[in-house]
Design an enzyme around this catalytic site. Structure first.
Site, PDB file in Angstrom:
ATOM      1  NE  ARG A 263      -2.269  -4.420   6.006  1.00 40.41           N
ATOM      2  CZ  ARG A 263      -2.705  -4.697   4.751  1.00 40.41           C
ATOM      3  NH1 ARG A 263      -3.476  -5.939   4.582  1.00 40.41           N
ATOM      4  NH2 ARG A 263      -2.455  -4.149   3.539  1.00 40.41           N
TER       5      ARG A 263
ATOM      6  N   GLY B  45       0.692  -1.088  -0.068  1.00 34.95           N
ATOM      7  CA  GLY B  45       0.103  -0.085  -0.015  1.00 34.95           C
ATOM      8  C   GLY B  45       0.830   1.093  -0.070  1.00 34.95           C
TER       9      GLY B  45
ATOM     10  N   GLY C 100       5.586  -1.952   3.826  1.00 40.06           N
ATOM     11  CA  GLY C 100       5.362  -2.392   5.233  1.00 40.06           C
ATOM     12  C   GLY C 100       5.928  -3.878   5.110  1.00 40.06           C
ATOM     13  CG  ASP C 101       3.608  -6.369   7.933  1.00 37.32           C
ATOM     14  OD1 ASP C 101       3.188  -6.180   6.758  1.00 37.32           O
ATOM     15  OD2 ASP C 101       3.002  -7.101   8.637  1.00 37.32           O
TER      16      ASP C 101
ATOM     17  CB  VAL D 168      17.184   6.005  -1.993  1.00 35.05           C
ATOM     18  CG1 VAL D 168      17.875   4.896  -2.445  1.00 35.05           C
ATOM     19  CG2 VAL D 168      16.470   5.542  -0.652  1.00 35.05           C
TER      20      VAL D 168
ATOM     21  CG  ASP E  89       1.435  -2.030  10.388  1.00 33.95           C
ATOM     22  OD1 ASP E  89       2.325  -1.559   9.943  1.00 33.95           O
ATOM     23  OD2 ASP E  89       0.647  -3.011   9.878  1.00 33.95           O
TER      24      ASP E  89
ATOM     25  CG  ASP F  51      -1.739   0.081   8.163  1.00 28.75           C
ATOM     26  OD1 ASP F  51      -2.589   0.946   7.656  1.00 28.75           O
ATOM     27  OD2 ASP F  51      -1.563  -0.939   7.328  1.00 28.75           O
TER      28      ASP F  51
ATOM     29  CB  THR G 204       2.755   1.283   6.052  1.00 29.88           C
ATOM     30  OG1 THR G 204       1.493   0.856   6.337  1.00 29.88           O
ATOM     31  CG2 THR G 204       3.763   0.785   7.290  1.00 29.88           C
TER      32      THR G 204
ATOM     33  NE  ARG H  59      -2.236  -4.249  -0.952  1.00 29.58           N
ATOM     34  CZ  ARG H  59      -1.961  -3.663  -0.020  1.00 29.58           C
ATOM     35  NH1 ARG H  59      -0.600  -3.967   0.531  1.00 29.58           N
ATOM     36  NH2 ARG H  59      -2.264  -2.549   0.284  1.00 29.58           N
TER      37      ARG H  59
ATOM     38  CB  ILE I 275      -9.486  10.527   1.481  1.00 29.63           C
ATOM     39  CG1 ILE I 275     -10.100  10.288   2.786  1.00 29.63           C
ATOM     40  CG2 ILE I 275     -10.454  10.586   0.397  1.00 29.63           C
ATOM     41  CD1 ILE I 275     -10.761  11.466   3.059  1.00 29.63           C
ATOM     42  CD  GLN I 276      -8.557   6.289   6.470  1.00 27.79           C
ATOM     43  OE1 GLN I 276      -8.050   6.311   7.861  1.00 27.79           O
ATOM     44  NE2 GLN I 276      -9.127   5.817   5.900  1.00 27.79           N
TER      45      GLN I 276
HETATM   46  O1  F6P Z   1      -1.390  -1.120   4.709  1.00 27.94           O
HETATM   47  C1  F6P Z   1      -2.098   0.102   4.185  1.00 27.94           C
HETATM   48  C2  F6P Z   1      -3.555  -0.045   4.043  1.00 27.94           C
HETATM   49  O2  F6P Z   1      -4.307   1.280   3.721  1.00 27.94           O
HETATM   50  C3  F6P Z   1      -4.267  -0.633   5.154  1.00 27.94           C
HETATM   51  O3  F6P Z   1      -4.499   0.517   6.107  1.00 27.94           O
HETATM   52  C4  F6P Z   1      -5.617  -1.266   4.490  1.00 27.94           C
HETATM   53  O4  F6P Z   1      -6.175  -2.003   5.398  1.00 27.94           O
HETATM   54  C5  F6P Z   1      -5.093  -1.628   3.191  1.00 27.94           C
HETATM   55  O5  F6P Z   1      -3.778  -1.029   3.154  1.00 27.94           O
HETATM   56  C6  F6P Z   1      -5.979  -1.544   2.090  1.00 27.94           C
HETATM   57  O6  F6P Z   1      -5.385  -2.183   0.799  1.00 27.94           O
HETATM   58  P1  F6P Z   1      -5.779  -1.915  -0.541  1.00 27.94           P
HETATM   59  O7  F6P Z   1      -5.511  -0.664  -1.064  1.00 27.94           O
HETATM   60  O8  F6P Z   1      -5.007  -3.040  -1.196  1.00 27.94           O
HETATM   61  O9  F6P Z   1      -7.417  -2.078  -0.427  1.00 27.94           O
END
Ligand code: F6P
Length: 319
Positions: free
Chosen positions: A171, A11, A102-103, A23, A129, A127, A125, A72, A250-251
């Site tokens: 997430r 994401g 992210g992870d 970088v 997290d 999140d 990310t 992804r 939007i986040q």
């Molecule tokens: O990891 C970032 C994130 O925006 C999470 O907050 C959310 O659960 C997920 O990705 C949504 O993924 P996608 O854009 O693939 O729907």
């Protein structure tokens, strides 16, 4: 080390561009050649890799999204996929790779390192997290987007004397919800790590109503469940007029905050330093305002913890 690559994966998050810029500029400053990999690990397997020059990262520090695009990839999770990626990198003589994500992205970076190709993870990310760093790139901007949205919702909630359930991303982590709850003075914050009972949320709403409160805001982390269903349950139980807003993607967008730009610049530069020292299999982060690095496997085996003191504080301030 003479040639390194950089990619963004998973994401996207505001500030990823600032990290790519750091970088590229830091690598060129040290007279390395730097290559941008387009579309994350998908592009890596396909050899969608181009040399980056100083000017190629001009005018991007303020832009949301990622100029390298993101994806992804299921195929990259396989041995064959990882081997394909290594062959593509060897073809152009890359000796190290910086992975901003992210992870899930770090799992890929750990696999490549295990197979002899040194990678460094940069946490990007919204999140927040990822253990081993106080903040991930994008979290601050996403938080501010939520704060701004909730302020606006509060205006209309007051006019109509309504209760609002606002579902935010994250997430499985409650950080965005918790920070937004504190910043917006929400009545309740519902996060996966510590679920306030439904009865207690209802009791709090009813106490507020008795005190003459005009509106209530409940912030629900997506990891807890569906905001629309939660809102329906609240309306059924309290008979208060309730609306639900799912803030959604939007986040993830928008110009990165000053904090995220600085964080991305510091972490991107540190990742280059580590590769230049011949180090791989690390993740960079910021702890107590110091740039640090950790073993990426250890990070992947550690569970992220939300700050429970902040959760308590949020409860104390919203009695
Ligand atoms: O990891 C970032 C994130 O925006 C999470 O907050 C959310 O659960 C997920 O990705 C949504 O993924 P996608 O854009 O693939 O729907």
């Amino acid at each position: 080390m003479k040639k390194i690559g950089v990619l963004t994966s998973g994401g996207d998050a505001p500030g990823m561009n600032a990290a790519v810029r750091a970088v590229v500029r830091k690598a060129i400053y040290h007279e390395l050649e730097v290559y941008g990999v387009y579309n994350g690990y998908e592009g890596l397997m396909e050899g969608n890799i181009k040399k980056m020059e100083l000017g190629s990262v001009g005018d991007i520090i303020q832009r949301g999204g990622t100029v390298l695009y993101s994806a992804r990839s299921e195929e990259f999770k396989t041995d064959e996929g990882q081997q394909k990626a290594i062959e593509q990198m060897k073809k152009i003589g890359l000796e190290g790779l910086i992975v901003i994500g992210g992870d899930g992205s770090f799992r890929g970076a750990a696999k490549l390192t295990e197979k002899g190709f040194p990678c460094i993870g940069v946490p990007g990310t919204i999140d927040n997290d990822i253990p081993g760093t106080d903040y991930t790139i994008g979290f601050d901007t996403a938080l501010n987007t939520i704060v701004d949205a909730v302020d606006k919702i509060r205006d209309t909630a007051t006019s109509h004397e309504r209760t609002y359930v606002i579902e935010v991303m994250g997430r499985d982590a409650g950080d965005l919800a918790l920070w937004a709850g504190l910043a917006n003075g929400a009545e309740s914050v519902i996060i996966p790590e510590k679920q306030e009972s439904f009865e207690s949320v209802v009791a709090k709403l009813e106490r507020g109503q008795e005190r003459g409160k005009k509106h209530s805001i409940i912030i629900l982390a997506e990891g807890v469940g569906n905001g629309v269903e939660y809102g329906k349950k609240i309306e059924e139980e309290t008979k208060m007029e309730t609306r639900v807003t799912v803030l959604g993607h939007i986040q993830r967008g928008g110009s990165p905050s000053g904090y995220d730009r600085v964080l991305a610049s510091r972490l991107g530069a540190k990742a280059v330093d580590l590769l230049m020292e011949g180090v791989g299999g690390r993740m960079v982060g910021v702890q107590n305002n110091l740039v640090v690095d950790h073993d990426i496997i250890e990070i992947l085996n550690t569970k992220h913890k939300v700050n429970m003191n902040m959760y308590e504080l949020s409860n104390q301030l919203s009695i």
